[in-house]
Scaffold this motif. Structure first.
Motif, PDB file in Angstrom:
ATOM      1  N   LEU A   1       1.111  17.042   7.999  1.00 41.99           N
ATOM      2  CA  LEU A   1       0.115  15.932   8.102  1.00 41.99           C
ATOM      3  C   LEU A   1       0.795  14.517   7.930  1.00 41.99           C
ATOM      4  O   LEU A   1       1.905  14.527   7.149  1.00 41.99           O
ATOM      5  CB  LEU A   1      -0.909  15.813   6.826  1.00 41.99           C
ATOM      6  N   THR A   2       0.435  13.423   8.381  1.00 40.42           N
ATOM      7  CA  THR A   2       0.748  12.232   8.014  1.00 40.42           C
ATOM      8  C   THR A   2      -0.061  11.426   7.106  1.00 40.42           C
ATOM      9  O   THR A   2      -1.249  11.766   6.712  1.00 40.42           O
ATOM     10  CB  THR A   2       0.881  11.362   9.384  1.00 40.42           C
ATOM     11  N   LEU A   3       0.333  10.489   6.466  1.00 41.34           N
ATOM     12  CA  LEU A   3      -0.579   9.600   5.519  1.00 41.34           C
ATOM     13  C   LEU A   3      -1.776   9.147   6.257  1.00 41.34           C
ATOM     14  O   LEU A   3      -2.785   8.971   5.646  1.00 41.34           O
ATOM     15  CB  LEU A   3       0.250   8.455   4.782  1.00 41.34           C
ATOM     16  N   SER A   4      -1.387   8.909   7.489  1.00 39.84           N
ATOM     17  CA  SER A   4      -2.839   8.319   8.341  1.00 39.84           C
ATOM     18  C   SER A   4      -3.862   9.597   8.341  1.00 39.84           C
ATOM     19  O   SER A   4      -5.120   9.296   8.438  1.00 39.84           O
ATOM     20  CB  SER A   4      -2.395   8.238   9.718  1.00 39.84           C
ATOM     21  N   ASP A   5      -3.349  10.555   8.622  1.00 36.01           N
ATOM     22  CA  ASP A   5      -4.486  11.908   8.419  1.00 36.01           C
ATOM     23  C   ASP A   5      -4.874  12.275   7.144  1.00 36.01           C
ATOM     24  O   ASP A   5      -5.871  12.256   7.070  1.00 36.01           O
ATOM     25  CB  ASP A   5      -3.571  13.373   8.845  1.00 36.01           C
ATOM     26  N   VAL A   6      -4.226  11.794   6.274  1.00 34.93           N
ATOM     27  CA  VAL A   6      -4.526  12.079   4.495  1.00 34.93           C
ATOM     28  C   VAL A   6      -5.758  11.105   4.465  1.00 34.93           C
ATOM     29  O   VAL A   6      -6.819  11.544   3.753  1.00 34.93           O
ATOM     30  CB  VAL A   6      -3.400  12.006   3.536  1.00 34.93           C
ATOM     31  N   TYR A   7      -5.534   9.816   4.979  1.00 32.76           N
ATOM     32  CA  TYR A   7      -6.756   8.872   4.464  1.00 32.76           C
ATOM     33  C   TYR A   7      -7.813   8.446   5.584  1.00 32.76           C
ATOM     34  O   TYR A   7      -8.470   7.578   5.343  1.00 32.76           O
ATOM     35  CB  TYR A   7      -6.111   7.550   4.056  1.00 32.76           C
ATOM     36  N   ALA A   8      -7.549   9.324   6.742  1.00 34.56           N
ATOM     37  CA  ALA A   8      -8.563   9.175   7.858  1.00 34.56           C
ATOM     38  C   ALA A   8     -10.051   9.303   7.107  1.00 34.56           C
ATOM     39  O   ALA A   8     -10.883   8.387   7.451  1.00 34.56           O
ATOM     40  CB  ALA A   8      -8.520  10.206   8.726  1.00 34.56           C
ATOM     41  N   ASP A   9     -10.381  10.152   6.253  1.00 33.79           N
ATOM     42  CA  ASP A   9     -11.823  10.471   5.807  1.00 33.79           C
ATOM     43  C   ASP A   9     -12.254   9.255   4.963  1.00 33.79           C
ATOM     44  O   ASP A   9     -13.420   8.659   4.887  1.00 33.79           O
ATOM     45  CB  ASP A   9     -12.015  11.740   5.231  1.00 33.79           C
ATOM     46  N   LEU A  10     -11.479   9.169   4.157  1.00 38.27           N
ATOM     47  CA  LEU A  10     -11.781   7.785   3.024  1.00 38.27           C
ATOM     48  C   LEU A  10     -12.007   6.613   3.872  1.00 38.27           C
ATOM     49  O   LEU A  10     -13.107   6.024   3.256  1.00 38.27           O
ATOM     50  CB  LEU A  10     -10.626   7.583   2.246  1.00 38.27           C
ATOM     51  N   THR A  11     -11.233   6.094   4.731  1.00 40.23           N
ATOM     52  CA  THR A  11     -11.649   4.902   5.462  1.00 40.23           C
ATOM     53  C   THR A  11     -12.484   4.954   6.620  1.00 40.23           C
ATOM     54  O   THR A  11     -13.521   4.064   6.494  1.00 40.23           O
ATOM     55  CB  THR A  11     -10.321   4.331   6.309  1.00 40.23           C
ATOM     56  N   SER A  12     -12.734   5.948   7.226  1.00 38.72           N
ATOM     57  CA  SER A  12     -13.823   6.160   8.300  1.00 38.72           C
ATOM     58  C   SER A  12     -15.254   6.164   7.785  1.00 38.72           C
ATOM     59  O   SER A  12     -15.911   5.675   8.404  1.00 38.72           O
ATOM     60  CB  SER A  12     -13.419   7.243   9.352  1.00 38.72           C
ATOM     61  N   LYS A  13     -15.293   7.124   6.661  1.00 35.24           N
ATOM     62  CA  LYS A  13     -16.614   7.394   6.132  1.00 35.24           C
ATOM     63  C   LYS A  13     -17.187   6.110   5.279  1.00 35.24           C
ATOM     64  O   LYS A  13     -18.265   6.296   4.883  1.00 35.24           O
ATOM     65  CB  LYS A  13     -16.486   8.700   5.565  1.00 35.24           C
ATOM     66  N   THR A  14     -16.244   5.272   4.834  1.00 37.40           N
ATOM     67  CA  THR A  14     -16.707   4.237   4.255  1.00 37.40           C
ATOM     68  C   THR A  14     -16.719   2.931   5.067  1.00 37.40           C
ATOM     69  O   THR A  14     -17.021   1.954   4.553  1.00 37.40           O
ATOM     70  CB  THR A  14     -15.753   3.993   3.013  1.00 37.40           C
ATOM     71  N   GLY A  15     -16.386   2.889   6.351  1.00 30.55           N
ATOM     72  CA  GLY A  15     -16.180   1.660   6.833  1.00 30.55           C
ATOM     73  C   GLY A  15     -15.070   0.819   6.948  1.00 30.55           C
ATOM     74  O   GLY A  15     -15.189  -0.369   7.484  1.00 30.55           O
ATOM     75  N   GLY A  16     -13.928   1.565   6.494  1.00 29.75           N
ATOM     76  CA  GLY A  16     -12.589   0.793   6.460  1.00 29.75           C
ATOM     77  C   GLY A  16     -11.782   1.026   7.538  1.00 29.75           C
ATOM     78  O   GLY A  16     -12.331   1.694   8.518  1.00 29.75           O
ATOM     79  N   THR A  17     -10.405   0.764   7.345  1.00 28.58           N
ATOM     80  CA  THR A  17      -9.337   0.895   8.131  1.00 28.58           C
ATOM     81  C   THR A  17      -8.240   1.110   7.410  1.00 28.58           C
ATOM     82  O   THR A  17      -8.168   1.233   6.466  1.00 28.58           O
ATOM     83  CB  THR A  17      -9.367  -0.259   9.151  1.00 28.58           C
ATOM     84  N   ILE A  18      -7.019   1.791   8.435  1.00 31.17           N
ATOM     85  CA  ILE A  18      -5.803   1.836   7.493  1.00 31.17           C
ATOM     86  C   ILE A  18      -4.819   0.818   8.072  1.00 31.17           C
ATOM     87  O   ILE A  18      -4.879   0.609   9.218  1.00 31.17           O
ATOM     88  CB  ILE A  18      -5.320   3.393   8.201  1.00 31.17           C
ATOM     89  N   ILE A  19      -4.154   0.223   7.418  1.00 35.60           N
ATOM     90  CA  ILE A  19      -3.168  -0.923   7.866  1.00 35.60           C
ATOM     91  C   ILE A  19      -1.819   0.005   7.369  1.00 35.60           C
ATOM     92  O   ILE A  19      -1.611   0.446   6.447  1.00 35.60           O
ATOM     93  CB  ILE A  19      -3.649  -2.199   6.852  1.00 35.60           C
ATOM     94  N   ASP A  20      -0.914  -0.417   8.281  1.00 33.88           N
ATOM     95  CA  ASP A  20       0.337   0.328   8.469  1.00 33.88           C
ATOM     96  C   ASP A  20       1.283  -0.741   7.708  1.00 33.88           C
ATOM     97  O   ASP A  20       1.599  -2.057   8.121  1.00 33.88           O
ATOM     98  CB  ASP A  20       0.934   0.286   9.800  1.00 33.88           C
ATOM     99  N   MET A  21       1.746  -0.408   6.522  1.00 32.16           N
ATOM    100  CA  MET A  21       2.861  -0.978   5.598  1.00 32.16           C
ATOM    101  C   MET A  21       3.907  -1.282   6.578  1.00 32.16           C
ATOM    102  O   MET A  21       4.920  -2.155   6.082  1.00 32.16           O
ATOM    103  CB  MET A  21       2.944  -0.704   4.239  1.00 32.16           C
TER     104      MET A  21
END
Length: 637
Positions: free
Chosen positions: A254-274
């Motif tokens: 898994l990548t960190l993008s995979d790990v946080y997919a549910d947290l961001t998508s289900k709350t209406g957020g997004t993932i920003i690449d550091m």
């Protein structure tokens, strides 16, 4: 940012002016004609460009902040920054701090009302429960209204600690969703902003089974959650405590993008690449926050809370065993939501009586000596007020020493220069141990210049009545008071009858003392009354005679009456002087007999009946003659 695509109207006008100036410089006809042709071509280009400019928004030479069309005036935006500060973040922490500061400043410059919270977390399984830290303002609020203060807090962040790779993000998000920690403005745009370089574990203190519970809470509260991380970095999800992978089937799955997919998508957020242009990504996200804030709809009748107050005192002294009522002021007074969440920092020092506490006041019960903070927080916006409670077994103001412990009174009398001792007791504890009571009165009898007051209070800490004894007025220190309980307005039939017998028209109250008999000396009693201010009159009910006797005057002021007694039984308090010797009521004479007259009954007028009466008489005579004849016949026979 320089605009390299569109020429400004100002520079375009300058070009036209320079061209026209050249045309006026006629050196020869050919040159003039060439310039005219060039001028016509240039003017045509200008017209074409002007038409294009009319369709394109004019941009400034430098663009900062948000577009002019976005209006956030008066809108609240609440942002919880949730930052991983474990040792693995050491390489990124300085960049994070720098860019977070710029992010906060951009939000503050938007015209909205930004309120930003900061939570840093590590791994509570390795670093302990207190490793998750909620930063607070000097007023104990989690919300920073001042961007400068928030930036200063961000500058304090340091990367250290942590154990296995997954960190305690679920625990940190519990602080965001729990009202006991963080309450948002009612109509605010709400955001959580997570910065991390690692996966998460499910360890937490909020009873969440796993991240899904935290996601459900965030969604229910409308908190849009965005994660800033290294999107393509492989996630290490091995948990040393459970000795297994939290998710995935091993490192590299898994990548960190995979790990946080549910947290961001289900709350209406997004993932920003550091790992990319973090500054640019963060600025873009700040603009999206501002746009969301501008579009937030607010009820036209809504009046937001702006502040609260617990008074001017920064420190309030209280005594163990007592009860104290502290009111709260919510500003403005017409705020739509005035609900308050109360808390004390250290419940081993003082506790809150939750059954009696409301959003208007807090009832506190000090339990042990020490200091703690009493904190009030609004449910609308989390505005706070607090003061320090200093708890002691006894407190002195230089004249009076207050305590709630009867066993301390005798020692205070002899060991303190104060002339008065006030013993505050709960109304349910109206009996004091006989041995302790004897020690108090024996000690007081040797100190004629000192007084002791027994004050009885309700559960809110408000006085109901009190008994005061002076050392100079004690007669027998060995006399035991069985109970200090007083019942004002008690219904005692015999006393009521005695009051009625006076025939006095006035307001009266019956006072029933649980103790019956003599007191150690003269007691000054103070209690509540409904009688009007001024002088009232006290009467003792003598059960032997069933009558009232004068017992002196009483002073009524502001709903309180004060009087002195040496003996307890039933008393009557009257607003008027009672007539204790009413004149006997004269007997009412019986009415004189009246002569009785027989009424004359007039026969009804029925007409002339003489003929009828004669006929009846003849019939009677005939019957008599027949009867005689029959008698004679039988006799002959």
């Amino acid at each position: 940012m320089k605009n390299n695509l569109i020429c400004s109207r100002k520079s375009l006008t300058a070009c036209v002016e320079r061209t026209i100036l050249l045309v006026t410089k006629k050196e020869n006809g050919g040159y003039e004609m060439k310039l005219k042709r060039k001028l016509l071509v240039f003017l045509a280009a200008v017209c074409l460009l002007a038409g294009n400019l009319a369709a394109v928004p004019v941009m400034a030479e430098e663009t900062t902040g948000t577009e002019a069309s976005v209006d956030c005036t008066g809108k609240y935006v609440n942002i919880a920054l949730v930052v991983d500060t474990t040792g693995s973040m050491a390489g990124d922490i300085e960049t994070v701090k720098e860019n977070l500061s710029a992010f906060v400043k951009e939000i503050a410059a938007s015209g909205a009302i930004p309120r930003i919270a900061l939570i840093e977390y590590k791994d509570i399984q390795c670093d302990g429960d207190d490793s998750t830290v909620v930063h607070k303002t000097p007023d104990y609020s989690v919300w920073y209204d001042d961007a400068g203060q928030m930036v200063a807090e961000i500058e304090k962040l340091e990367a250290y600690g942590g154990g296995d790779s997954p960190e305690s993000l679920v625990d940190a998000l519990g602080y965001v969703t729990n009202d006991s920690v963080m309450t948002f403005n009612r109509y605010a745009a709400k955001f959580a902003f997570v910065l991390t370089d690692a996966a998460y574990n499910n360890a937490n203190r909020w009873g969440y089974k796993d991240m899904n519970d935290a996601i459900a809470q965030l969604s229910a509260k409308g908190i849009q959650t965005t994660v800033v991380t290294h999107k393509d970095r492989y996630a290490d999800t091995w948990d040393d405590v459970t000795e297994g992978y939290i998710m995935g089937d091993g490192y590299g799955s898994l990548t960190l993008s995979d790990v946080y997919a549910d947290l961001t998508s289900k709350t209406g957020g997004t993932i920003i690449d550091m790992s990319e242009d973090f500054e640019k990504e963060l600025s873009t996200y700040a603009k999206s926050i501002i746009a969301a804030t501008a579009s937030t709809e607010v009820d036209a009748s809504y009046v937001p809370v702006t502040s609260i107050s617990l008074g001017e005192a920064e420190e309030v002294p209280v005594v163990t065993g007592g009860a104290y009522k502290f009111p709260i002021t919510v500003n403005p007074s017409d705020a739509t939501v005035k609900d308050i969440i109360w808390s004390v920092e250290d419940e081993s020092v003082a506790t809150i009586n939750k059954d009696l506490t409301t959003s208007e006041f807090c009832v506190v019960n000090p339990v042990n000596e020490g200091t703690t903070k009493l904190i009030a927080k609004t449910t609308d916006g989390g505005y706070t007020a607090f003061f320090t409670l200093t708890v002691a077994d006894s407190l002195s103001d230089g004249t009076t020493t207050i305590t709630c412990k009867p066993e301390l009174v005798a020692g205070i009398l002899t060991g303190s220069t104060d002339t008065k001792v006030a013993l505050k007791l709960d109304e349910s504890a109206t009996t004091v141990d006989a041995g302790i009571l004897k020690d108090i009165f024996t000690t007081l009898s040797t100190l004629p210049s000192k007084d002791v007051t027994f004050s009885f209070q309700d559960a809110y800490g408000e006085e109901l009545y009190s008994w005061s004894f002076s050392g100079s007025e004690l007669k027998d220190a060995s006399t035991v008071i069985n109970s200090f309980k007083i019942e004002t307005g008690a219904k005692v039939d015999a006393v009521t009858a005695a009051v009625s017998a006076t025939g006095t028209d006035g307001t009266t109250e019956t006072i029933h003392f649980a103790h019956d008999g003599l007191l150690p000396g003269t007691a000054t009693v103070k209690e509540r009354t409904s009688l009007p201010d001024g002088t009232s009159y006290l009467y003792y009910y003598n059960p032997s005679t069933g009558k009232l006797e004068e017992a002196g005057e009483a002073k009524v002021e502001g709903g309180w009456v004060t009087y002195k007694i040496e003996h307890c039984c039933d008393y009557v308090l009257s607003s008027k002087v009672l007539n204790l010797s009413p004149a006997p009521t004269p007997a009412t004479p019986a009415p004189a007999p009246q002569a009785q007259t027989t009424p004359t009954v007039k026969a009804p007028n029925t007409g002339d009946n003489t003929g009828i009466m004669a006929g009846i008489s003849l019939l009677i005579v005939a019957i008599a003659l027949v009867s005689v004849a029959e008698f004679m016949r039988r006799k002959r026979a």
